[in-house]
Scaffold this motif. Structure first.
Motif, PDB file in Angstrom:
ATOM      1  N   SER A 183       0.776  -1.280  -0.018  1.00  0.00           N
ATOM      2  CA  SER A 183      -0.112   0.094   0.027  1.00  0.00           C
ATOM      3  C   SER A 183       0.736   1.239   0.005  1.00  0.00           C
ATOM      4  N   GLU A 184       0.364   2.193  -0.190  1.00  0.00           N
ATOM      5  CA  GLU A 184       1.147   3.539  -0.364  1.00  0.00           C
ATOM      6  C   GLU A 184       1.850   3.854   1.063  1.00  0.00           C
ATOM      7  N   VAL A 185       1.014   3.558   2.029  1.00  0.00           N
ATOM      8  CA  VAL A 185       1.597   4.025   3.227  1.00  0.00           C
ATOM      9  C   VAL A 185       2.673   2.967   3.710  1.00  0.00           C
ATOM     10  N   GLU A 186       2.697   1.866   3.499  1.00  0.00           N
ATOM     11  CA  GLU A 186       3.746   0.694   3.779  1.00  0.00           C
ATOM     12  C   GLU A 186       4.562   0.986   2.671  1.00  0.00           C
ATOM     13  N   ARG A 187       4.629   1.406   1.525  1.00  0.00           N
ATOM     14  CA  ARG A 187       5.631   1.518   0.407  1.00  0.00           C
ATOM     15  C   ARG A 187       6.374   2.890   1.115  1.00  0.00           C
ATOM     16  N   GLU A 188       5.686   3.753   1.630  1.00  0.00           N
ATOM     17  CA  GLU A 188       6.343   4.912   2.047  1.00  0.00           C
ATOM     18  C   GLU A 188       7.297   4.575   3.067  1.00  0.00           C
ATOM     19  N   LYS A 189       6.948   3.909   4.229  1.00  0.00           N
ATOM     20  CA  LYS A 189       7.757   3.436   5.171  1.00  0.00           C
ATOM     21  C   LYS A 189       8.861   2.762   4.930  1.00  0.00           C
ATOM     22  N   LYS A 190       8.545   1.734   3.856  1.00  0.00           N
ATOM     23  CA  LYS A 190       9.688   0.770   3.395  1.00  0.00           C
ATOM     24  C   LYS A 190      10.898   1.619   2.630  1.00  0.00           C
ATOM     25  N   LEU A 191      10.541   2.852   1.678  1.00  0.00           N
ATOM     26  CA  LEU A 191      11.541   3.512   1.129  1.00  0.00           C
ATOM     27  C   LEU A 191      12.281   4.522   2.009  1.00  0.00           C
ATOM     28  N   ALA A 192      11.530   4.887   3.103  1.00  0.00           N
ATOM     29  CA  ALA A 192      12.121   5.731   4.090  1.00  0.00           C
ATOM     30  C   ALA A 192      13.199   4.859   4.876  1.00  0.00           C
ATOM     31  N   LYS A 193      12.939   3.689   5.216  1.00  0.00           N
ATOM     32  CA  LYS A 193      13.788   2.734   5.876  1.00  0.00           C
ATOM     33  C   LYS A 193      14.997   2.590   5.091  1.00  0.00           C
TER      34      LYS A 193
ATOM     35  N   PHE B 160      16.164   4.492   2.585  1.00  0.00           N
ATOM     36  CA  PHE B 160      17.024   5.864   2.429  1.00  0.00           C
ATOM     37  C   PHE B 160      17.684   6.154   3.749  1.00  0.00           C
ATOM     38  N   ALA B 161      17.266   5.772   5.142  1.00  0.00           N
ATOM     39  CA  ALA B 161      17.951   5.928   6.015  1.00  0.00           C
ATOM     40  C   ALA B 161      19.127   5.163   6.240  1.00  0.00           C
ATOM     41  N   LYS B 162      19.159   3.936   5.483  1.00  0.00           N
ATOM     42  CA  LYS B 162      20.509   2.837   5.334  1.00  0.00           C
ATOM     43  C   LYS B 162      21.520   3.445   4.225  1.00  0.00           C
ATOM     44  N   LEU B 163      21.070   4.241   3.660  1.00  0.00           N
ATOM     45  CA  LEU B 163      22.061   4.651   2.578  1.00  0.00           C
ATOM     46  C   LEU B 163      23.614   5.040   2.964  1.00  0.00           C
ATOM     47  N   PRO B 164      24.463   4.722   2.399  1.00  0.00           N
ATOM     48  CA  PRO B 164      25.741   5.279   2.568  1.00  0.00           C
ATOM     49  C   PRO B 164      25.928   6.633   2.607  1.00  0.00           C
ATOM     50  N   ASP B 165      27.102   7.420   3.552  1.00  0.00           N
ATOM     51  CA  ASP B 165      27.060   8.608   3.114  1.00  0.00           C
ATOM     52  C   ASP B 165      27.454   9.155   1.732  1.00  0.00           C
ATOM     53  N   GLU B 166      28.437   8.338   1.185  1.00  0.00           N
ATOM     54  CA  GLU B 166      28.791   8.949   0.073  1.00  0.00           C
ATOM     55  C   GLU B 166      27.465   8.754  -1.154  1.00  0.00           C
ATOM     56  N   THR B 167      26.530   7.880  -1.051  1.00  0.00           N
ATOM     57  CA  THR B 167      25.488   7.846  -1.958  1.00  0.00           C
ATOM     58  C   THR B 167      24.623   8.939  -1.774  1.00  0.00           C
ATOM     59  N   ARG B 168      24.187   9.336  -0.039  1.00  0.00           N
ATOM     60  CA  ARG B 168      23.499  10.260   0.193  1.00  0.00           C
ATOM     61  C   ARG B 168      23.936  11.825  -0.025  1.00  0.00           C
ATOM     62  N   ASP B 169      25.554  11.896  -0.106  1.00  0.00           N
ATOM     63  CA  ASP B 169      25.996  13.242  -0.515  1.00  0.00           C
ATOM     64  C   ASP B 169      25.806  13.292  -1.988  1.00  0.00           C
ATOM     65  N   MET B 170      25.830  12.236  -2.800  1.00  0.00           N
ATOM     66  CA  MET B 170      25.786  12.409  -4.288  1.00  0.00           C
ATOM     67  C   MET B 170      24.322  12.817  -4.753  1.00  0.00           C
ATOM     68  N   LEU B 171      23.216  12.306  -3.916  1.00  0.00           N
ATOM     69  CA  LEU B 171      21.917  12.703  -4.184  1.00  0.00           C
ATOM     70  C   LEU B 171      21.513  14.295  -3.727  1.00  0.00           C
ATOM     71  N   GLU B 172      22.120  14.372  -2.478  1.00  0.00           N
ATOM     72  CA  GLU B 172      22.061  16.107  -2.197  1.00  0.00           C
ATOM     73  C   GLU B 172      22.713  16.966  -3.161  1.00  0.00           C
ATOM     74  N   GLY B 173      23.608  16.722  -3.797  1.00  0.00           N
ATOM     75  CA  GLY B 173      24.448  17.335  -4.842  1.00  0.00           C
ATOM     76  C   GLY B 173      23.479  17.382  -5.891  1.00  0.00           C
ATOM     77  N   LEU B 174      23.065  16.302  -6.484  1.00  0.00           N
ATOM     78  CA  LEU B 174      22.328  16.483  -7.593  1.00  0.00           C
ATOM     79  C   LEU B 174      21.069  17.146  -7.528  1.00  0.00           C
TER      80      LEU B 174
END
Length: 308
Positions: free
Chosen positions: A277-287, A289-303
Protein backbone atom coordinates in the motif's frame (compact mmCIF):
# COMPACT_ATOMS: atom_id res chain seq x y z
CA UNK A 1 -43.02 62.55 40.38
CA UNK A 2 -44.08 66.20 40.66
CA UNK A 3 -45.96 67.75 37.77
CA UNK A 4 -45.77 71.32 36.67
CA UNK A 5 -49.06 73.08 36.12
CA UNK A 6 -49.13 75.61 33.33
CA UNK A 7 -51.38 78.52 34.12
CA UNK A 8 -53.36 80.74 31.84
CA UNK A 9 -50.54 83.28 31.67
CA UNK A 10 -48.29 80.83 29.85
CA UNK A 11 -51.05 80.07 27.36
CA UNK A 12 -51.57 83.79 26.79
CA UNK A 13 -47.87 84.24 26.10
CA UNK A 14 -48.00 81.39 23.62
CA UNK A 15 -50.95 82.96 21.85
CA UNK A 16 -49.07 86.24 21.49
CA UNK A 17 -45.90 84.61 20.17
CA UNK A 18 -45.40 85.29 16.49
CA UNK A 19 -45.43 82.23 14.26
CA UNK A 20 -42.94 81.97 11.45
CA UNK A 21 -44.31 80.09 8.44
CA UNK A 22 -41.92 78.33 6.12
CA UNK A 23 -41.91 79.27 2.48
CA UNK A 24 -43.71 76.45 0.62
CA UNK A 25 -40.92 76.20 -1.95
CA UNK A 26 -38.16 76.01 0.63
CA UNK A 27 -40.18 73.68 2.82
CA UNK A 28 -40.68 71.28 -0.08
CA UNK A 29 -37.01 71.43 -0.99
CA UNK A 30 -35.93 70.80 2.59
CA UNK A 31 -38.23 67.81 2.76
CA UNK A 32 -36.80 66.47 -0.49
CA UNK A 33 -33.25 66.67 0.88
CA UNK A 34 -33.97 65.74 4.48
CA UNK A 35 -32.02 62.48 4.31
CA UNK A 36 -29.61 60.54 2.12
CA UNK A 37 -31.59 57.34 1.86
CA UNK A 38 -31.17 54.87 -0.97
CA UNK A 39 -33.00 55.55 -4.20
CA UNK A 40 -35.56 52.82 -3.63
CA UNK A 41 -36.16 53.58 0.03
CA UNK A 42 -39.24 55.60 0.91
CA UNK A 43 -39.05 58.23 3.63
CA UNK A 44 -41.67 57.99 6.39
CA UNK A 45 -44.42 60.56 6.15
CA UNK A 46 -45.56 62.88 8.92
CA UNK A 47 -42.24 62.68 10.78
CA UNK A 48 -42.82 65.99 12.52
CA UNK A 49 -46.25 64.89 13.72
CA UNK A 50 -44.70 61.69 15.07
CA UNK A 51 -42.08 63.67 16.97
CA UNK A 52 -44.58 66.03 18.59
CA UNK A 53 -47.33 63.53 19.33
CA UNK A 54 -46.54 63.54 23.05
CA UNK A 55 -45.44 67.18 23.32
CA UNK A 56 -48.81 68.58 24.32
CA UNK A 57 -50.02 69.11 27.86
CA UNK A 58 -48.24 69.70 31.15
CA UNK A 59 -44.61 69.01 31.94
CA UNK A 60 -43.86 65.87 33.92
CA UNK A 61 -40.96 67.43 35.86
CA UNK A 62 -40.47 70.79 37.54
CA UNK A 63 -37.48 72.69 36.08
CA UNK A 64 -35.25 72.18 39.14
CA UNK A 65 -35.92 68.44 39.20
CA UNK A 66 -35.40 68.08 35.49
CA UNK A 67 -32.18 70.12 35.48
CA UNK A 68 -30.58 67.57 37.84
CA UNK A 69 -31.66 64.71 35.58
CA UNK A 70 -30.40 66.46 32.44
CA UNK A 71 -27.03 67.13 34.09
CA UNK A 72 -26.70 63.42 34.86
CA UNK A 73 -27.86 62.50 31.36
CA UNK A 74 -25.41 64.95 29.77
CA UNK A 75 -22.52 63.48 31.75
CA UNK A 76 -23.53 60.02 30.52
CA UNK A 77 -23.69 61.24 26.91
CA UNK A 78 -20.20 62.71 27.09
CA UNK A 79 -18.65 59.74 28.86
CA UNK A 80 -20.06 57.32 26.28
CA UNK A 81 -19.30 59.62 23.32
CA UNK A 82 -22.94 59.77 22.21
CA UNK A 83 -22.92 63.49 21.54
CA UNK A 84 -23.51 63.00 17.81
CA UNK A 85 -26.87 61.36 18.48
CA UNK A 86 -29.79 63.61 17.49
CA UNK A 87 -32.70 64.59 19.73
CA UNK A 88 -35.01 62.75 17.34
CA UNK A 89 -33.15 59.46 17.87
CA UNK A 90 -32.27 59.74 21.56
CA UNK A 91 -34.36 56.80 22.81
CA UNK A 92 -31.52 54.26 22.93
CA UNK A 93 -29.12 56.64 24.69
CA UNK A 94 -31.79 57.50 27.26
CA UNK A 95 -32.51 53.82 27.86
CA UNK A 96 -28.80 53.13 28.46
CA UNK A 97 -28.57 56.08 30.85
CA UNK A 98 -31.63 55.01 32.86
CA UNK A 99 -29.98 51.65 33.54
CA UNK A 100 -27.22 53.48 35.43
CA UNK A 101 -29.63 55.38 37.69
CA UNK A 102 -30.73 54.30 41.16
CA UNK A 103 -34.15 55.96 40.96
CA UNK A 104 -36.94 54.79 38.68
CA UNK A 105 -37.19 57.04 35.62
CA UNK A 106 -39.83 56.75 32.92
CA UNK A 107 -38.07 57.05 29.56
CA UNK A 108 -41.11 58.42 27.73
CA UNK A 109 -41.68 61.13 30.34
CA UNK A 110 -38.01 62.13 30.30
CA UNK A 111 -37.79 62.28 26.50
CA UNK A 112 -41.07 64.21 26.22
CA UNK A 113 -39.97 66.82 28.75
CA UNK A 114 -36.49 67.00 27.21
CA UNK A 115 -37.96 67.95 23.84
CA UNK A 116 -40.57 70.31 25.30
CA UNK A 117 -38.12 72.16 27.53
CA UNK A 118 -35.63 72.27 24.65
CA UNK A 119 -38.21 73.99 22.46
CA UNK A 120 -38.65 76.62 25.15
CA UNK A 121 -34.89 77.01 25.56
CA UNK A 122 -34.11 77.60 21.90
CA UNK A 123 -36.96 79.95 21.06
CA UNK A 124 -35.59 83.03 19.33
CA UNK A 125 -36.39 85.40 22.15
CA UNK A 126 -34.66 83.18 24.72
CA UNK A 127 -31.62 82.24 22.63
CA UNK A 128 -28.49 84.14 23.64
CA UNK A 129 -26.21 85.29 20.83
CA UNK A 130 -23.29 83.54 22.51
CA UNK A 131 -24.97 80.26 21.70
CA UNK A 132 -27.08 81.28 18.71
CA UNK A 133 -24.28 82.38 16.39
CA UNK A 134 -22.13 79.22 16.77
CA UNK A 135 -25.22 77.07 16.20
CA UNK A 136 -26.15 79.08 13.13
CA UNK A 137 -22.61 78.92 11.73
CA UNK A 138 -22.49 75.16 12.30
CA UNK A 139 -25.79 74.72 10.45
CA UNK A 140 -24.82 76.98 7.54
CA UNK A 141 -21.60 75.02 7.11
CA UNK A 142 -23.23 71.59 7.24
CA UNK A 143 -24.65 69.47 4.43
CA UNK A 144 -28.14 70.08 5.88
CA UNK A 145 -27.98 73.68 4.61
CA UNK A 146 -27.22 72.68 1.01
CA UNK A 147 -30.92 72.46 -0.02
CA UNK A 148 -31.26 76.14 0.93
CA UNK A 149 -29.08 77.11 -2.07
CA UNK A 150 -31.34 78.08 -4.95
CA UNK A 151 -28.93 76.46 -7.43
CA UNK A 152 -28.49 73.19 -5.55
CA UNK A 153 -29.86 70.31 -7.67
CA UNK A 154 -33.07 68.71 -6.49
CA UNK A 155 -32.87 65.26 -4.99
CA UNK A 156 -33.48 62.37 -7.35
CA UNK A 157 -36.86 60.71 -7.37
CA UNK A 158 -36.86 57.03 -6.54
CA UNK A 159 -37.80 54.26 -8.93
CA UNK A 160 -41.06 53.83 -7.03
CA UNK A 161 -41.89 57.54 -7.29
CA UNK A 162 -41.18 57.51 -11.01
CA UNK A 163 -43.43 54.48 -11.45
CA UNK A 164 -46.27 56.19 -9.56
CA UNK A 165 -45.89 59.30 -11.69
CA UNK A 166 -45.68 57.40 -14.99
CA UNK A 167 -48.80 55.39 -14.25
CA UNK A 168 -50.81 58.20 -12.60
CA UNK A 169 -51.34 56.09 -9.50
CA UNK A 170 -53.39 57.88 -6.86
CA UNK A 171 -52.89 57.33 -3.17
CA UNK A 172 -54.18 58.88 0.02
CA UNK A 173 -52.26 59.50 3.21
CA UNK A 174 -48.70 58.33 3.71
CA UNK A 175 -46.95 55.89 1.39
CA UNK A 176 -46.55 52.62 3.22
CA UNK A 177 -48.21 49.46 4.44
CA UNK A 178 -50.65 47.76 2.09
CA UNK A 179 -50.25 50.43 -0.58
CA UNK A 180 -46.51 49.80 -0.92
CA UNK A 181 -46.98 46.04 -0.78
CA UNK A 182 -49.49 46.15 -3.63
CA UNK A 183 -47.33 48.60 -5.57
CA UNK A 184 -44.20 46.44 -5.34
CA UNK A 185 -46.24 43.43 -6.43
CA UNK A 186 -47.53 45.40 -9.41
CA UNK A 187 -44.01 46.51 -10.34
CA UNK A 188 -42.73 42.94 -10.19
CA UNK A 189 -45.43 41.85 -12.62
CA UNK A 190 -44.94 44.89 -14.87
CA UNK A 191 -41.42 44.08 -16.06
CA UNK A 192 -41.49 46.49 -18.99
CA UNK A 193 -42.81 49.44 -16.97
CA UNK A 194 -40.29 48.85 -14.20
CA UNK A 195 -37.46 48.61 -16.72
CA UNK A 196 -38.47 51.95 -18.26
CA UNK A 197 -38.40 53.56 -14.80
CA UNK A 198 -34.95 52.12 -14.16
CA UNK A 199 -33.71 53.54 -17.46
CA UNK A 200 -35.21 56.95 -16.66
CA UNK A 201 -33.62 56.92 -13.22
CA UNK A 202 -30.26 56.03 -14.73
CA UNK A 203 -30.56 58.96 -17.13
CA UNK A 204 -31.44 61.31 -14.26
CA UNK A 205 -28.37 60.12 -12.35
CA UNK A 206 -26.19 60.79 -15.39
CA UNK A 207 -27.58 64.33 -15.64
CA UNK A 208 -27.19 64.98 -11.92
CA UNK A 209 -23.42 64.39 -11.81
CA UNK A 210 -22.37 67.43 -13.91
CA UNK A 211 -24.98 69.57 -12.12
CA UNK A 212 -23.47 68.72 -8.75
CA UNK A 213 -19.97 69.34 -10.06
CA UNK A 214 -21.03 72.71 -11.48
CA UNK A 215 -22.54 73.67 -8.13
CA UNK A 216 -19.35 72.61 -6.36
CA UNK A 217 -17.15 74.63 -8.73
CA UNK A 218 -19.32 77.75 -8.51
CA UNK A 219 -19.31 77.91 -4.69
CA UNK A 220 -15.69 78.15 -3.51
CA UNK A 221 -16.76 79.22 0.00
CA UNK A 222 -18.37 75.91 0.86
CA UNK A 223 -17.00 74.23 3.97
CA UNK A 224 -14.89 71.09 3.79
CA UNK A 225 -17.84 69.14 5.17
CA UNK A 226 -20.12 70.37 2.38
CA UNK A 227 -17.50 69.77 -0.33
CA UNK A 228 -16.88 66.27 0.98
CA UNK A 229 -20.62 65.55 1.04
CA UNK A 230 -21.10 66.65 -2.58
CA UNK A 231 -17.96 64.86 -3.79
CA UNK A 232 -19.18 61.66 -2.13
CA UNK A 233 -22.51 62.01 -3.93
CA UNK A 234 -20.76 62.46 -7.28
CA UNK A 235 -18.52 59.44 -6.62
CA UNK A 236 -21.52 57.29 -5.68
CA UNK A 237 -23.38 58.32 -8.84
CA UNK A 238 -20.28 57.60 -10.91
CA UNK A 239 -20.10 54.07 -9.51
CA UNK A 240 -23.80 53.51 -10.20
CA UNK A 241 -23.69 54.87 -13.75
CA UNK A 242 -20.34 53.42 -14.77
CA UNK A 243 -19.79 50.22 -12.82
CA UNK A 244 -16.34 48.75 -13.25
CA UNK A 245 -16.07 45.46 -15.08
CA UNK A 246 -14.78 42.92 -12.59
CA UNK A 247 -11.23 41.91 -13.41
CA UNK A 248 -10.92 38.15 -13.81
CA UNK A 249 -8.71 36.66 -11.18
CA UNK A 250 -5.43 35.26 -12.41
CA UNK A 251 -5.14 31.62 -11.38
CA UNK A 252 -2.40 31.08 -8.90
CA UNK A 253 0.62 29.34 -10.29
CA UNK A 254 1.68 26.26 -8.49
CA UNK A 255 5.01 26.70 -6.85
CA UNK A 256 7.92 24.76 -8.27
CA UNK A 257 8.35 21.47 -6.49
CA UNK A 258 11.53 21.42 -4.48
CA UNK A 259 13.78 18.47 -5.35
CA UNK A 260 15.40 16.73 -2.40
CA UNK A 261 17.78 13.85 -2.01
CA UNK A 262 14.92 11.73 -0.70
CA UNK A 263 12.64 12.58 -3.66
CA UNK A 264 15.43 11.58 -6.07
CA UNK A 265 15.89 8.33 -4.19
CA UNK A 266 12.14 7.59 -4.34
CA UNK A 267 12.13 8.37 -8.05
CA UNK A 268 14.96 5.90 -8.60
CA UNK A 269 12.86 3.24 -6.85
CA UNK A 270 9.71 4.03 -8.81
CA UNK A 271 9.10 0.40 -9.76
CA UNK A 272 9.96 -1.05 -6.37
CA UNK A 273 7.53 -2.31 -3.72
CA UNK A 274 4.42 -1.67 -5.81
CA UNK A 275 2.71 -4.63 -4.20
CA UNK A 276 2.51 -2.67 -0.93
CA UNK A 277 0.00 0.00 0.00
CA UNK A 278 1.09 3.63 -0.36
CA UNK A 279 1.60 3.99 3.39
CA UNK A 280 3.59 0.77 3.71
CA UNK A 281 5.60 1.58 0.59
CA UNK A 282 6.46 5.03 1.98
CA UNK A 283 7.69 3.47 5.22
CA UNK A 284 9.76 0.94 3.29
CA UNK A 285 11.43 3.61 1.14
CA UNK A 286 12.12 5.78 4.20
CA UNK A 287 13.90 2.88 5.91
CA UNK A 288 15.95 2.15 2.78
CA UNK A 289 16.92 5.81 2.44
CA UNK A 290 18.01 5.96 6.08
CA UNK A 291 20.40 3.04 5.48
CA UNK A 292 22.11 4.64 2.45
CA UNK A 293 25.88 5.11 2.71
CA UNK A 294 27.07 8.67 3.28
CA UNK A 295 28.69 8.79 -0.16
CA UNK A 296 25.38 7.93 -1.91
CA UNK A 297 23.44 10.42 0.22
CA UNK A 298 25.97 13.19 -0.52
CA UNK A 299 25.71 12.44 -4.23
CA UNK A 300 21.90 12.66 -4.17
CA UNK A 301 21.97 15.90 -2.20
CA UNK A 302 24.41 17.39 -4.70
CA UNK A 303 22.14 16.44 -7.60
CA UNK A 304 19.09 17.88 -5.82
CA UNK A 305 20.89 21.15 -5.11
CA UNK A 306 21.77 21.54 -8.77
CA UNK A 307 18.18 20.93 -9.87
CA UNK A 308 16.60 23.62 -7.60
Amino acid sequence: MAKRKNGGTANTREAKTAKFDQSPVKADKRAAHSSDTDDDEEEPANVEAEETRHDEGEFNYEPDQFRVLVESFTEHVHSHENGACSVHNMERVVADWIKTQDELIDARCFITDYRKYLKQAVRFRNYQLTHASPSLIAYLGSDKALPEFSSYPDRLQTKVQLYIKRNNIEFKGSIGGKFMKDLHSRMQNDKEGTRECEEELQELKTQLMPNLQEFLDSHPNLTDEQKKHISAKIAALERQCNPKTPTPKTPKKKGKEVVTAYSLFCKSKNDKYRDLSEVEREKKLAKKFAKLPDETRDMLEGLALGMN
